[in-house]
Design an enzyme around this catalytic site. Structure first.
Site, PDB file in Angstrom:
ATOM      1  N   CYS A 190       0.906  -1.268   0.057  1.00 38.65           N
ATOM      2  CA  CYS A 190      -0.014   0.019  -0.034  1.00 38.65           C
ATOM      3  C   CYS A 190       0.903   1.190   0.027  1.00 38.65           C
ATOM      4  O   CYS A 190       1.508   1.488   1.097  1.00 38.65           O
ATOM      5  CB  CYS A 190      -1.029   0.099   1.174  1.00 38.65           C
ATOM      6  SG  CYS A 190      -1.966   1.503   1.392  1.00 38.65           S
ATOM      7  N   GLU A 231      -3.975   1.237  -5.909  1.00 36.11           N
ATOM      8  CA  GLU A 231      -3.048  -0.006  -6.600  1.00 36.11           C
ATOM      9  C   GLU A 231      -2.931   0.333  -7.962  1.00 36.11           C
ATOM     10  O   GLU A 231      -4.037   0.850  -8.564  1.00 36.11           O
ATOM     11  CB  GLU A 231      -3.291  -1.124  -6.087  1.00 36.11           C
ATOM     12  CG  GLU A 231      -3.398  -1.487  -4.565  1.00 36.11           C
ATOM     13  CD  GLU A 231      -2.125  -1.403  -4.025  1.00 36.11           C
ATOM     14  OE1 GLU A 231      -0.756  -1.276  -4.677  1.00 36.11           O
ATOM     15  OE2 GLU A 231      -1.642  -1.718  -2.946  1.00 36.11           O
TER      16      GLU A 231
END
Length: 233
Positions: free
Chosen positions: A2, A106
């Site tokens: 992340c 992402e």
């Protein structure tokens, strides 16, 4: 992993949602939070049952580190190995926190390009990453508090884009995760599982998110992939 996320709620809303005491730090809605920046975390006061919101730097600096150079490489900690890694094992036992968010990003590689996606719970509800934090004393005596987001294997939603995802804690586990008296690493690690895919959604977003200077609602606004494809021809 992340590497970027969103917290678009005002400080008051975050504090109310997590039932945390009001701190002196200010927080404005953010749409493109990046490593090494200051981020809100929720911690349990070790002396009384009160949750407290404070700002720490994203990118863990272990308390024993000689300098801060490793911070940018420690924005994430793999949940499967955190209990055995020197940088994470002690803080997993005693320095756990919630890291509030309402979306994360992402990138999916397609040929030579990377298409960003936004991931949400429901339609953008607040949630909490499982976080760990530490306190480091610099050479000049300055105290720096830092954090890292724990990651795990992807669920059915995130696996289409990336092979890792941040740990999103079940709200029923917030108290246990924050409890300073719970020092059982095995029990803590049991909470570090992929979020139920049925609660999540994802959608493509603009490459505006690629640039840290861009930090507005457009960063996480849905787009049609056809818009991008048309520009390529």
């Amino acid at each position: 992993m992340c590497g970027r996320y969103r917290l678009s709620r005002r400080k008051q809303i975050v504090e109310e949602y997590f039932a945390s005491a009001s701190g002196e730090e200010e927080w404005s809605p953010r749409y493109n939070i990046a490593p090494t920046q200051s981020v809100p975390v929720i911690r349990q006061n070790p002396k009384e049952p009160i949750r407290e919101l404070s700002l720490v730097r994203w990118g863990l600096i272990p308390s024993w580190a000689k300098d801060s150079s490793a911070a940018a490489n420690m924005i994430n900690a793999r949940s499967e190995t955190a209990a055995t890694k020197p940088a994470f094992r002690d803080v997993l036992k005693s320095h756990r926190c919630l890291i509030p968010a309402d979306g994360f990003y992402e990138w999916q590689r397609t040929g030579k390009t990377k298409q960003p996606y936004c991931f949400e719970i429901g339609e953008g509800t607040l949630f909490a990453f499982a976080g760990i934090w530490d306190r480091w004393k610099g050479p000049s005596g300055n105290i720096v508090e830092t954090c890292s987001i724990l990651t795990t294997t992807p669920n059915a939603v995130t696996s289409t884009v990336h092979d890792r995802m941040p740990v999103i804690l079940d709200p029923d586990n917030y108290d246990l995760w924050l409890d300073p008296g719970m020092r059982d690493v095995s029990a803590a690690s049991e909470l570090l599982k992929p979020c139920d895919a049925r609660l999540m959604r994802c959608y493509p977003i603009s490459t505006r998110i690629n640039h840290v200077a861009n930090d507005d609602e457009e960063c996480s606004a849905p787009i049609e992939l056809a818009q991008i494809q048309n520009r390529l021809f």
